[in-house]
Design a protein around this motif. Structure first.
Motif, PDB file in Angstrom:
ATOM      1  N   UNK A 113      -5.267   0.817   4.668  1.00 50.73           N
ATOM      2  CA  UNK A 113      -5.466  -0.553   4.199  1.00 50.73           C
ATOM      3  C   UNK A 113      -4.776  -1.536   5.126  1.00 50.73           C
ATOM      4  N   UNK A 114      -5.501  -2.564   5.540  1.00 52.95           N
ATOM      5  CA  UNK A 114      -4.907  -3.703   6.241  1.00 52.95           C
ATOM      6  C   UNK A 114      -5.336  -4.965   5.520  1.00 52.95           C
ATOM      7  N   UNK A 143      11.578   1.102  -1.189  1.00 56.34           N
ATOM      8  CA  UNK A 143      11.303   1.368   0.217  1.00 56.34           C
ATOM      9  C   UNK A 143      10.133   0.545   0.716  1.00 56.34           C
ATOM     10  N   UNK A 144       9.946   0.572   2.013  1.00 53.90           N
ATOM     11  CA  UNK A 144       8.859  -0.163   2.640  1.00 53.90           C
ATOM     12  C   UNK A 144       7.507   0.419   2.225  1.00 53.90           C
ATOM     13  N   UNK A 145       6.543  -0.485   1.949  1.00 55.09           N
ATOM     14  CA  UNK A 145       5.176  -0.038   1.665  1.00 55.09           C
ATOM     15  C   UNK A 145       4.257  -0.317   2.845  1.00 55.09           C
ATOM     16  N   UNK A 146       4.802  -0.940   3.900  1.00 61.40           N
ATOM     17  CA  UNK A 146       4.002  -1.220   5.070  1.00 61.40           C
ATOM     18  C   UNK A 146       4.689  -2.187   6.008  1.00 61.40           C
ATOM     19  N   UNK A 147       4.006  -2.491   7.096  1.00 62.26           N
ATOM     20  CA  UNK A 147       4.574  -3.360   8.120  1.00 62.26           C
ATOM     21  C   UNK A 147       3.733  -4.614   8.288  1.00 62.26           C
ATOM     22  N   UNK A 151       6.171 -14.690  18.059  1.00 63.87           N
ATOM     23  CA  UNK A 151       5.765 -13.362  17.589  1.00 63.87           C
ATOM     24  C   UNK A 151       6.637 -12.978  16.402  1.00 63.87           C
ATOM     25  N   UNK A 152       6.031 -12.411  15.360  1.00 65.48           N
ATOM     26  CA  UNK A 152       6.832 -11.964  14.233  1.00 65.48           C
ATOM     27  C   UNK A 152       6.532 -10.511  13.913  1.00 65.48           C
ATOM     28  N   UNK A 153       7.538  -9.834  13.351  1.00 65.10           N
ATOM     29  CA  UNK A 153       7.400  -8.445  12.925  1.00 65.10           C
ATOM     30  C   UNK A 153       8.289  -8.240  11.723  1.00 65.10           C
ATOM     31  N   UNK A 154       7.928  -7.296  10.876  1.00 61.99           N
ATOM     32  CA  UNK A 154       8.739  -7.014   9.708  1.00 61.99           C
ATOM     33  C   UNK A 154       8.114  -5.950   8.844  1.00 61.99           C
ATOM     34  N   UNK A 155       8.518  -5.939   7.576  1.00 63.25           N
ATOM     35  CA  UNK A 155       8.013  -4.949   6.640  1.00 63.25           C
ATOM     36  C   UNK A 155       7.862  -5.571   5.260  1.00 63.25           C
ATOM     37  N   UNK A 163      -0.638  -1.067   5.483  1.00 61.70           N
ATOM     38  CA  UNK A 163      -0.034  -0.164   4.499  1.00 61.70           C
ATOM     39  C   UNK A 163       0.449   1.102   5.199  1.00 61.70           C
ATOM     40  N   UNK A 164       1.487   1.743   4.647  1.00 60.27           N
ATOM     41  CA  UNK A 164       2.050   2.936   5.290  1.00 60.27           C
ATOM     42  C   UNK A 164       1.028   4.057   5.439  1.00 60.27           C
TER      43      UNK A 164
END
Length: 91
Positions: A54-55, A29-33, A17-21, A49-50
């Motif tokens: 959009x995905x 700054x982060x624009x999404x995860x 499993x992976x997760x991040x931004x 997207x934050x």
């Protein structure tokens, strides 16, 4: 041809499993995860997207230093475009 670049930082990668931004550039700054799965040499993840609208669904293969595959974009669950080819280099 349109080329976009971004920085994906994986914050967790355990048991496939992976997760991040994602950032637009270093220091921003982060624009999404991102969240997804990996297996021996395959990777599948979704960028959200934050805004939440959009995905982008990514599937592909990875090697020691790179990844490549296809991506399909959606807005609020409705197809927008793709599949698009993508590549990534590990840094």
């Amino acid at each position: 041809m349109v080329t976009d670049a971004a920085i994906m930082e994986i914050t967790s990668h355990a048991n496939g499993q992976l997760a991040g931004f994602v950032k637009a550039n270093p220091g921003s700054g982060s624009i999404g995860s991102v969240a997804g799965t990996t297996s021996s040499d395959n990777i599948t993840f979704i960028f959200t997207h934050i805004s939440g609208e959009r995905t982008v669904h990514f599937t592909g293969k990875f090697s020691r230093n790179a990844m490549h595959g296809t991506a399909i974009a959606y807005d609020n669950g409705t197809y927008v475009s793709g599949p698009h080819n993508w590549t990534a280099q590990r840094q």
